[in-house]
Motif scaffolding. Sequence first.
Motif, PDB file in Angstrom:
ATOM      1  N   ASP A 125       0.826  -1.220   0.000  1.00 48.34           N
ATOM      2  CA  ASP A 125       0.000   0.000   0.000  1.00 48.34           C
ATOM      3  C   ASP A 125       0.857   1.266   0.000  1.00 48.34           C
ATOM      4  OD1 ASP A 125      -2.207  -1.651   0.063  1.00 48.34           O
ATOM      5  OD2 ASP A 125      -2.727  -1.229   2.161  1.00 48.34           O
ATOM      6  N   ALA A 126       2.005   1.210   0.702  1.00 50.51           N
ATOM      7  CA  ALA A 126       2.886   2.375   0.809  1.00 50.51           C
ATOM      8  C   ALA A 126       3.813   2.505  -0.399  1.00 50.51           C
ATOM      9  CB  ALA A 126       3.708   2.286   2.089  1.00 50.51           C
ATOM     10  N   GLY A 127       3.882   1.471  -1.240  1.00 45.80           N
ATOM     11  CA  GLY A 127       4.763   1.507  -2.401  1.00 45.80           C
ATOM     12  C   GLY A 127       6.236   1.427  -2.024  1.00 45.80           C
ATOM     13  N   LEU A 128       6.534   0.757  -0.918  1.00 44.88           N
ATOM     14  CA  LEU A 128       7.916   0.634  -0.446  1.00 44.88           C
ATOM     15  C   LEU A 128       8.384  -0.808  -0.553  1.00 44.88           C
ATOM     16  CD1 LEU A 128       7.582   2.932   2.690  1.00 44.88           C
ATOM     17  CD2 LEU A 128       8.723   3.475   0.528  1.00 44.88           C
ATOM     18  N   VAL A 129       9.705  -0.977  -0.603  1.00 38.13           N
ATOM     19  CA  VAL A 129      10.305  -2.300  -0.761  1.00 38.13           C
ATOM     20  C   VAL A 129      11.151  -2.599   0.479  1.00 38.13           C
ATOM     21  CG1 VAL A 129      11.861  -3.701  -2.187  1.00 38.13           C
ATOM     22  CG2 VAL A 129      10.362  -1.991  -3.260  1.00 38.13           C
ATOM     23  N   PRO A 130      10.975  -3.792   1.064  1.00 35.31           N
ATOM     24  CA  PRO A 130      11.769  -4.118   2.245  1.00 35.31           C
ATOM     25  C   PRO A 130      13.205  -4.479   1.893  1.00 35.31           C
ATOM     26  CG  PRO A 130      10.431  -5.998   1.652  1.00 35.31           C
ATOM     27  CD  PRO A 130      10.040  -4.868   0.715  1.00 35.31           C
ATOM     28  N   GLU A 131      14.108  -4.192   2.798  1.00 36.08           N
ATOM     29  CA  GLU A 131      15.480  -4.689   2.721  1.00 36.08           C
ATOM     30  C   GLU A 131      15.422  -6.125   3.227  1.00 36.08           C
ATOM     31  OE1 GLU A 131      18.598  -5.032   1.421  1.00 36.08           O
ATOM     32  OE2 GLU A 131      18.503  -2.853   1.451  1.00 36.08           O
ATOM     33  N   CYS A 132      16.527  -6.829   3.280  1.00 35.40           N
ATOM     34  CA  CYS A 132      16.522  -8.264   3.608  1.00 35.40           C
ATOM     35  C   CYS A 132      16.686  -8.546   5.099  1.00 35.40           C
ATOM     36  CB  CYS A 132      17.610  -8.972   2.813  1.00 35.40           C
ATOM     37  SG  CYS A 132      17.302  -8.938   1.047  1.00 35.40           S
ATOM     38  N   TYR A 133      16.205  -7.665   5.949  1.00 31.58           N
ATOM     39  CA  TYR A 133      16.263  -7.950   7.385  1.00 31.58           C
ATOM     40  C   TYR A 133      15.226  -7.141   8.144  1.00 31.58           C
ATOM     41  CZ  TYR A 133      18.770  -3.548   8.262  1.00 31.58           C
ATOM     42  OH  TYR A 133      19.106  -2.222   8.345  1.00 31.58           O
ATOM     43  N   ASP A 134      14.954  -7.612   9.347  1.00 31.89           N
ATOM     44  CA  ASP A 134      14.109  -6.896  10.288  1.00 31.89           C
ATOM     45  C   ASP A 134      14.580  -7.244  11.682  1.00 31.89           C
ATOM     46  OD1 ASP A 134      12.732  -9.377  11.061  1.00 31.89           O
ATOM     47  OD2 ASP A 134      11.571  -9.159   9.219  1.00 31.89           O
TER      48      ASP A 134
END
Length: 159
Positions: A125-134
């Motif tokens: 919904d935000a149009g953002l892409v996650p990096e490979c960690y949290d």
Amino acid sequence: METRIVTLAAFHIVGYRIEATVEEFEAELRQSHYDKLIEKKGEIKHRKNDQVLLMQIYPSHEGFDAKVDPFTHVLCYEVDKLEDVPSEMITHHVPARSYVTCTHRGLESDIGDTYDYIYGQWLEDAGLVPECYDFEIWDERYQPESVNNEIDVYVALQS
């Protein structure tokens, strides 16, 4: 669920690295390594506070499924300096980054719903892409078997 975007400065962590699926980690490895980390916390020099972090680092290949594929879990503490690290622990540098963050409220066993919301709906919904960690912060509110449990979740965002 209330989410917000924050930017955090780079930081360092020291702790135990575990390679496992979510199921393997939750079945036995989380508790045993958590207990060991708490027992050894006095040996971690330059620890910033008593908050335990659960860093989760995912492979970047397409088709990765956190529910069935093994990945890296690091139960750790944030430290000011990477000196005098106990020999059985690892160090990791976390770069400055923006994160989407929210607080999971309720049983720890239900935290998958929070991750499903962030990764499945909110990011799209935000149009953002996650990096490979949290990572998660387990502080004085961490009561995994209680409905009063609270865990702050931070999902790294690609720049």
